[in-house]
Design a protein around this motif. Structure first.
Motif, PDB file in Angstrom:
ATOM      1  N   LEU A 209       0.825  -1.205   0.000  1.00 25.36           N
ATOM      2  CA  LEU A 209       0.000   0.000   0.000  1.00 25.36           C
ATOM      3  C   LEU A 209       0.861   1.258   0.000  1.00 25.36           C
ATOM      4  N   ALA A 210       1.915   1.259   0.819  1.00 19.97           N
ATOM      5  CA  ALA A 210       2.775   2.434   0.908  1.00 19.97           C
ATOM      6  C   ALA A 210       3.487   2.700  -0.413  1.00 19.97           C
ATOM      7  N   SER A 211       3.971   1.640  -1.043  1.00 25.04           N
ATOM      8  CA  SER A 211       4.668   1.821  -2.321  1.00 25.04           C
ATOM      9  C   SER A 211       3.715   2.262  -3.412  1.00 25.04           C
ATOM     10  N   GLY A 212       2.430   1.954  -3.264  1.00 24.92           N
ATOM     11  CA  GLY A 212       1.429   2.383  -4.242  1.00 24.92           C
ATOM     12  C   GLY A 212       0.886   3.765  -3.965  1.00 24.92           C
ATOM     13  N   GLY A 213       1.432   4.453  -2.971  1.00 21.38           N
ATOM     14  CA  GLY A 213       1.007   5.825  -2.688  1.00 21.38           C
ATOM     15  C   GLY A 213      -0.255   5.930  -1.858  1.00 21.38           C
ATOM     16  N   SER A 215      -2.791   6.781   0.946  1.00 22.40           N
ATOM     17  CA  SER A 215      -2.781   7.881   1.921  1.00 22.40           C
ATOM     18  C   SER A 215      -2.946   7.395   3.357  1.00 22.40           C
ATOM     19  N   TYR A 216      -3.396   6.149   3.504  1.00 23.65           N
ATOM     20  CA  TYR A 216      -3.651   5.645   4.865  1.00 23.65           C
ATOM     21  C   TYR A 216      -3.277   4.176   4.941  1.00 23.65           C
ATOM     22  N   VAL A 217      -2.378   3.852   5.853  1.00 24.53           N
ATOM     23  CA  VAL A 217      -2.011   2.469   6.142  1.00 24.53           C
ATOM     24  C   VAL A 217      -2.169   2.269   7.641  1.00 24.53           C
ATOM     25  N   PRO A 218      -3.106   1.422   8.078  1.00 21.84           N
ATOM     26  CA  PRO A 218      -3.349   1.266   9.523  1.00 21.84           C
ATOM     27  C   PRO A 218      -2.166   0.644  10.238  1.00 21.84           C
ATOM     28  N   ASP A 219      -2.068   0.957  11.503  1.00 21.64           N
ATOM     29  CA  ASP A 219      -0.998   0.433  12.350  1.00 21.64           C
ATOM     30  C   ASP A 219      -1.604  -0.610  13.280  1.00 21.64           C
ATOM     31  N   PHE A 220      -1.453  -1.864  12.937  1.00 24.84           N
ATOM     32  CA  PHE A 220      -1.991  -2.941  13.768  1.00 24.84           C
ATOM     33  C   PHE A 220      -0.971  -3.280  14.851  1.00 24.84           C
ATOM     34  N   ARG A 221      -1.205  -2.748  16.042  1.00 21.02           N
ATOM     35  CA  ARG A 221      -0.321  -3.004  17.180  1.00 21.02           C
ATOM     36  C   ARG A 221      -1.170  -3.313  18.414  1.00 21.02           C
ATOM     37  N   PHE A 222      -2.100  -4.240  18.247  1.00 21.55           N
ATOM     38  CA  PHE A 222      -3.021  -4.533  19.335  1.00 21.55           C
ATOM     39  C   PHE A 222      -2.459  -5.528  20.345  1.00 21.55           C
ATOM     40  N   ALA A 223      -1.466  -6.301  19.963  1.00 23.18           N
ATOM     41  CA  ALA A 223      -0.895  -7.279  20.902  1.00 23.18           C
ATOM     42  C   ALA A 223      -0.241  -6.563  22.082  1.00 23.18           C
ATOM     43  N   GLY A 224       0.566  -5.551  21.792  1.00 26.25           N
ATOM     44  CA  GLY A 224       1.203  -4.798  22.870  1.00 26.25           C
ATOM     45  C   GLY A 224       0.205  -4.058  23.725  1.00 26.25           C
ATOM     46  N   ASP A 250     -12.295  -0.947  18.824  1.00 34.10           N
ATOM     47  CA  ASP A 250     -11.177  -0.282  18.150  1.00 34.10           C
ATOM     48  C   ASP A 250     -10.730  -1.053  16.909  1.00 34.10           C
ATOM     49  N   LEU A 251     -10.590  -2.372  17.034  1.00 34.67           N
ATOM     50  CA  LEU A 251     -10.173  -3.188  15.899  1.00 34.67           C
ATOM     51  C   LEU A 251     -11.211  -3.129  14.787  1.00 34.67           C
ATOM     52  N   GLY A 252     -12.482  -3.209  15.166  1.00 37.58           N
ATOM     53  CA  GLY A 252     -13.551  -3.148  14.165  1.00 37.58           C
ATOM     54  C   GLY A 252     -13.562  -1.834  13.419  1.00 37.58           C
ATOM     55  N   GLU A 253     -13.325  -0.724  14.120  1.00 30.24           N
ATOM     56  CA  GLU A 253     -13.318   0.586  13.469  1.00 30.24           C
ATOM     57  C   GLU A 253     -12.163   0.709  12.483  1.00 30.24           C
ATOM     58  N   VAL A 254     -10.997   0.171  12.842  1.00 25.65           N
ATOM     59  CA  VAL A 254      -9.851   0.211  11.930  1.00 25.65           C
ATOM     60  C   VAL A 254     -10.146  -0.580  10.669  1.00 25.65           C
ATOM     61  N   VAL A 255     -10.698  -1.774  10.843  1.00 27.30           N
ATOM     62  CA  VAL A 255     -10.989  -2.636   9.693  1.00 27.30           C
ATOM     63  C   VAL A 255     -12.048  -1.996   8.799  1.00 27.30           C
ATOM     64  N   GLN A 256     -13.120  -1.471   9.393  1.00 27.66           N
ATOM     65  CA  GLN A 256     -14.196  -0.890   8.598  1.00 27.66           C
ATOM     66  C   GLN A 256     -13.740   0.345   7.829  1.00 27.66           C
ATOM     67  N   GLY A 257     -12.813   1.102   8.402  1.00 27.79           N
ATOM     68  CA  GLY A 257     -12.334   2.291   7.713  1.00 27.79           C
ATOM     69  C   GLY A 257     -11.273   2.012   6.678  1.00 27.79           C
ATOM     70  N   PHE A 258     -10.712   0.819   6.713  1.00 26.98           N
ATOM     71  CA  PHE A 258      -9.578   0.491   5.858  1.00 26.98           C
ATOM     72  C   PHE A 258      -9.937  -0.468   4.717  1.00 26.98           C
TER      73      PHE A 258
END
Length: 375
Positions: A209-213, A215-224, A250-258
């Motif tokens: 996603l980042a290499s394709g430009g 604008s938004y790449v979620p940060d999945f850091r729920f384990a910590g 929180d996880l559901g909102e990230v997935v639904q927006g992404f």
């Protein structure tokens, strides 16, 4: 419809009032919901909220608070005379035995004096509810002139709230026996598995996603975040509520927006990854929950060992029954308030009543403080 007077703003959508007009509407609503014409006892809950959130200096707020509470008591006495209620009282965590000018809290001497002003020597202030449990014994200190002692001397019933939930500076400790988790996964191994999937996302879908430009790449850091919350809370029920509520949301909102932004191939890859990630988080949650149970159970055992001698070593009682028996054995405590949401709660509490109560003192129950720190 009509605006209330005497409201104290607590948050943008919560107000508090001791105004008789508000109390009258609340009583009408309660009687209607209960299908009754008369309430045996009416308690004003958390009057300290009025005191904490009103304007002015501490002495100014307290003087205004006493005036507001007097008006409330006068209205309650009138309801007794009309037959709408039998008795009234306060449910408060801020009652104190002696109050000086700048001391926070509500002096019990002031409460009793206001009741006498409102209803004379035959006033109907009959109940004071306050937190009392094996670890929170402030209401019984100092011995001989405590809030409970003064209530008892005035013929006021004391209702012990939260007899099984101790709120301490370190956090909440439930004075109950937790069912151990059978074959619970190991937390460290489960955390590493979830973190490997987080790295997999970063180096795969995230990098594409980042290499394709994008604008938004979620940060999945729920384990910590999960492990941090388990350490911060440390209490099994609260941690479980966090997992079922906040984490899931929180996880559901990230997935639904992404997810809707992904192309069809990336969406399929993301769904495959997400299924494994959710399973890993579920396993980690179970492991951390089991660890919370182990730590909470160890704390309860330390408290139990310390107070069993004062209660005659009732080894056949559960920890919650010991906690209830201890509180009910305190002179001046009339009754306890316990939850009845589940049939097993009811069975546990009713079994307590089959055992004779031991008369104990706050000093007896505070023996855990002499070298038996629950934490």
């Amino acid at each position: 419809g009509r605006p209330y007077r005497g409201l104290v703003r607590i948050t943008d959508d919560i107000d508090y009032s001791l105004d008789p007009e508000v109390l009258d509407d609340e009583l009408q609503g309660s009687l209607k919901r209960l299908g009754l014409e008369r309430a045996d006892v009416v308690l004003i809950h958390d009057p300290e909220a009025w005191l904490a959130y009103s304007d002015g200096t501490v002495p100014e707020r307290y003087a205004a608070f006493k005036s507001a509470l007097l008006r409330a008591f006068e209205w309650l006495e009138a309801q007794v005379r009309t037959g709408r209620i039998g008795w009234y009282g306060l449910c408060s965590e801020a009652l104190i035995p002696d109050r000086e000018e700048f001391t926070p809290g509500i002096g019990i001497d002031d409460v009793l004096a206001l009741a006498r002003r409102a209803g004379g020597s035959e006033h109907r202030l009959g109940v004071l509810a306050m937190p009392i449990n094996l670890l929170e014994l402030d209401a019984l200190q100092p011995v001989g002139s405590s809030v409970v002692d003064k209530a008892r001397a005035a013929g006021i019933g004391v209702l012990a709230t939260r007899p099984l939930n101790a709120f301490l500076p370190q956090g909440l400790l439930r004075l109950v026996d937790f069912a151990p988790s059978e074959s619970a996964p190991r937390a460290e191994r489960s955390r590493r598995a979830a973190e490997r999937l987080e790295v997999e996302f970063d180096e795969g879908i995230g990098r594409a996603l980042a290499s394709g430009g994008a604008s938004y790449v979620p940060d999945f850091r729920f384990a910590g975040a999960l492990e941090h919350r388990a350490v911060e809370v440390g209490e099994p029920v609260q941690f479980g509520e966090y997992v079922q509520g906040r984490l899931t949301q929180d996880l559901g909102e990230v997935v639904q927006g992404f997810e809707p932004r992904l192309s069809a191939p990336l969406r399929a890859a993301f769904r495959f990854w997400l299924e494994r990630y959710v399973a890993a988080l579920t396993t980690l949650s179970a492991a951390l929950h089991a660890r919370c149970i182990e730590r909470a159970s160890a704390r309860v055992r330390r408290v139990r060992r310390a107070v069993e001698a004062a209660l005659g070593r009732p080894g056949r009682l559960s920890s919650s029954q010991i906690a209830l028996r201890g509180v009910l054995g305190l002179p001046g405590v009339t009754a306890t308030l316990v939850g009845m949401r589940r049939p097993e709660y009811v069975a546990d509490v009713t079994a307590t009543m089959l055992w004779p109560s031991a008369v104990v003192s706050a000093t007896d129950l505070a023996v855990w403080q002499n070298g038996e720190e629950p934490w």
